[in-house]
Design a protein around this motif. Sequence first.
Motif, PDB file in Angstrom:
ATOM      1  N   SER A 149      29.886  41.086  38.361  1.00 59.86           N
ATOM      2  CA  SER A 149      28.976  40.193  39.074  1.00 59.86           C
ATOM      3  C   SER A 149      29.553  38.782  39.236  1.00 59.86           C
ATOM      4  CB  SER A 149      27.627  40.137  38.357  1.00 59.86           C
ATOM      5  OG  SER A 149      27.791  39.786  37.002  1.00 59.86           O
ATOM      6  N   LYS A 152      31.449  38.051  42.344  1.00 56.47           N
ATOM      7  CA  LYS A 152      30.717  37.973  43.613  1.00 56.47           C
ATOM      8  C   LYS A 152      30.003  36.636  43.789  1.00 56.47           C
ATOM      9  CE  LYS A 152      31.883  42.195  44.475  1.00 56.47           C
ATOM     10  NZ  LYS A 152      32.874  42.511  45.505  1.00 56.47           N
ATOM     11  N   SER A 153      30.158  35.746  42.831  1.00 61.83           N
ATOM     12  CA  SER A 153      29.485  34.449  42.880  1.00 61.83           C
ATOM     13  C   SER A 153      30.193  33.522  43.864  1.00 61.83           C
ATOM     14  CB  SER A 153      29.462  33.839  41.484  1.00 61.83           C
ATOM     15  OG  SER A 153      28.863  34.769  40.590  1.00 61.83           O
ATOM     16  N   LYS A 177      27.241  40.381  50.651  1.00 60.76           N
ATOM     17  CA  LYS A 177      28.661  40.628  50.372  1.00 60.76           C
ATOM     18  C   LYS A 177      28.855  41.351  49.036  1.00 60.76           C
ATOM     19  CE  LYS A 177      30.800  37.016  53.145  1.00 60.76           C
ATOM     20  NZ  LYS A 177      30.901  35.551  53.151  1.00 60.76           N
ATOM     21  N   ALA A 178      27.999  41.046  48.067  1.00 62.78           N
ATOM     22  CA  ALA A 178      28.090  41.749  46.772  1.00 62.78           C
ATOM     23  C   ALA A 178      27.761  43.221  46.980  1.00 62.78           C
ATOM     24  CB  ALA A 178      27.137  41.115  45.759  1.00 62.78           C
ATOM     25  N   ASP A 181      28.455  46.577  44.797  1.00 63.67           N
ATOM     26  CA  ASP A 181      29.559  46.467  43.834  1.00 63.67           C
ATOM     27  C   ASP A 181      29.202  45.890  42.467  1.00 63.67           C
ATOM     28  OD1 ASP A 181      31.019  47.417  45.917  1.00 63.67           O
ATOM     29  OD2 ASP A 181      32.436  45.747  46.022  1.00 63.67           O
ATOM     30  N   ALA A 182      28.235  44.978  42.419  1.00 63.62           N
ATOM     31  CA  ALA A 182      28.072  44.184  41.200  1.00 63.62           C
ATOM     32  C   ALA A 182      26.857  44.588  40.364  1.00 63.62           C
ATOM     33  CB  ALA A 182      28.011  42.702  41.576  1.00 63.62           C
ATOM     34  N   TYR A 186      20.077  42.718  41.402  1.00 60.42           N
ATOM     35  CA  TYR A 186      20.673  41.476  40.932  1.00 60.42           C
ATOM     36  C   TYR A 186      19.653  40.459  40.425  1.00 60.42           C
ATOM     37  CZ  TYR A 186      24.696  43.227  43.540  1.00 60.42           C
ATOM     38  OH  TYR A 186      25.725  43.998  44.002  1.00 60.42           O
ATOM     39  N   VAL A 268      25.919  35.262  40.650  1.00 62.20           N
ATOM     40  CA  VAL A 268      25.295  36.585  40.738  1.00 62.20           C
ATOM     41  C   VAL A 268      25.253  37.200  39.341  1.00 62.20           C
ATOM     42  CG1 VAL A 268      25.477  38.900  41.750  1.00 62.20           C
ATOM     43  CG2 VAL A 268      26.158  36.890  43.089  1.00 62.20           C
ATOM     44  N   CYS A 270      23.999  40.691  37.097  1.00 62.99           N
ATOM     45  CA  CYS A 270      23.687  42.118  37.263  1.00 62.99           C
ATOM     46  C   CYS A 270      22.319  42.420  36.630  1.00 62.99           C
ATOM     47  CB  CYS A 270      24.775  42.953  36.606  1.00 62.99           C
ATOM     48  SG  CYS A 270      24.856  42.660  34.837  1.00 62.99           S
TER      49      CYS A 270
ATOM     50  N   THR B  79      34.172  48.109  38.986  1.00 65.45           N
ATOM     51  CA  THR B  79      34.184  48.005  40.450  1.00 65.45           C
ATOM     52  C   THR B  79      35.418  48.680  41.041  1.00 65.45           C
ATOM     53  OG1 THR B  79      33.063  45.882  40.157  1.00 65.45           O
ATOM     54  CG2 THR B  79      33.905  46.371  42.358  1.00 65.45           C
TER      55      THR B  79
END
Lengths: 280, 173
Positions: A149, A152-153, A177-178, A181-182, A186, A268, A270, B79
């Motif tokens: 996470s 993705k910030s 965009k995350a 994946d994260a 969230y 971000v 999780c 990931t």
Amino acid sequence: MRKIDVTKVSDAISRLCIKANLNLRSDIERALRRALKKEVKPLAKRILRVLLENAKIAERDRRPLCQDTGIVSVYLRVGQNIQFVGGELKKAVERGVRKGYEKGILRKSVVKSPLIRINTSTNTPPVIYTDIVRGDRLKITVVPKGFGSENKSAIKMFGPTATEKDIASFIVDVVKKAGPDACPPYILGIGIGGTFDKAASLAKKALLVPLDRHNIKKHLRNLEKIILKEANALGIGPLGLGGKTTCLGANILEYPTHIAGLPVAVNVGCHITRNASCIV
Amino acid sequence: MKKIVSPITKSGLSKLKCGEEVLFTGTVYTARDAAHKKLTELIAKGKKTPFDLKNTIIYYAGPTPQRPDGTFGSCGPTTASRMDKFTPPLLAKGLAAMIGKGKRSVEVAGYIKKYGAVYFLAAGGAGAYLAKKIVSATLLAFGELGPEAIYRLKVENFPLIVGIDSSGNDVYQ
């Protein structure tokens, strides 16, 4: 002056590292249960049940919630009437993290140099923040953060005339965009104002705010609501496989800033965003 | 729910459809960023990899350390997209499936189709739950990488969702 032996600080940090990694925050558990009631898609419901089961197993069997037990940020809120004795405070903090990660059989995920990448094998050093306040109490907060996470910030330096709509749109885009994946759903920690670095550190601090606590500032509460609504409308859902629950919460912290700018940072988190605190 | 067991074959995998949930019992090998870098370097030099990649499954995971009884406390997926740049040479060596979380690149989806492989999703952030499905763990290679070492895992009824099937269909597209 109140004297505090730094060994006490080490011991407390060691305990908090283990506690944070093994116990899901109760506000997150409540949010997951609320989400389970709201979801209609069977797969989304099944995934949310797995996440709740994961928390149950972690607590009961003393297993870390996630194998990425993170890099640790340690927040020390130090009363100005405290005198630390028995050694160097910074070293004691490091010792506490090292001990906690060893004793808790937690993953050591820190490399010494970002470019040379040799694991320090101790999960140290942590990132340490200190805040000096009135009084003679010490509040310690330990925040282990995984990088699924963290990666993705994002931060954006807006101009001063940016609107709340611009800010919301930037944050929702970070969520988009995350994607899957994260580890969605969230939790969004948002820092607005200050300087480049202050906004980022506020964003991380905002992750610590319980999800069911209302922001006392009305303008921020409204913006949080807009962001949450728009992020959930993306339909990313649990594990990104679709559903109503993309974000469990969004918390904003703000700070005065310069006439020429408007920094916005979003950290971000999780679905197992972790932290634990105690007072010494 | 459909159950699949080791040894897996590409013809068996070709029956799986994107979005399908399956339970896997058998052997997987953990490998993440640093191990992938090493594996692809060995392949580029024409050297042997620590395990034969043909018809194997790689699990993108860096578990918590082994407990006194040899098991992991927590072992969920990491990931997958970070492994995208290393994936084509492994597929060329016969790698049959990968387990991870999140999206793959369009390029990797193309290679998955080309080689008839499969990308599975596991529940991200549910490492305690997933670790209970691991029966045994053996350190196989790159021990110096700590959590990034390659472990051979025996798993039982490990819950997976087909993320990209062997025809290249992607659950996230």
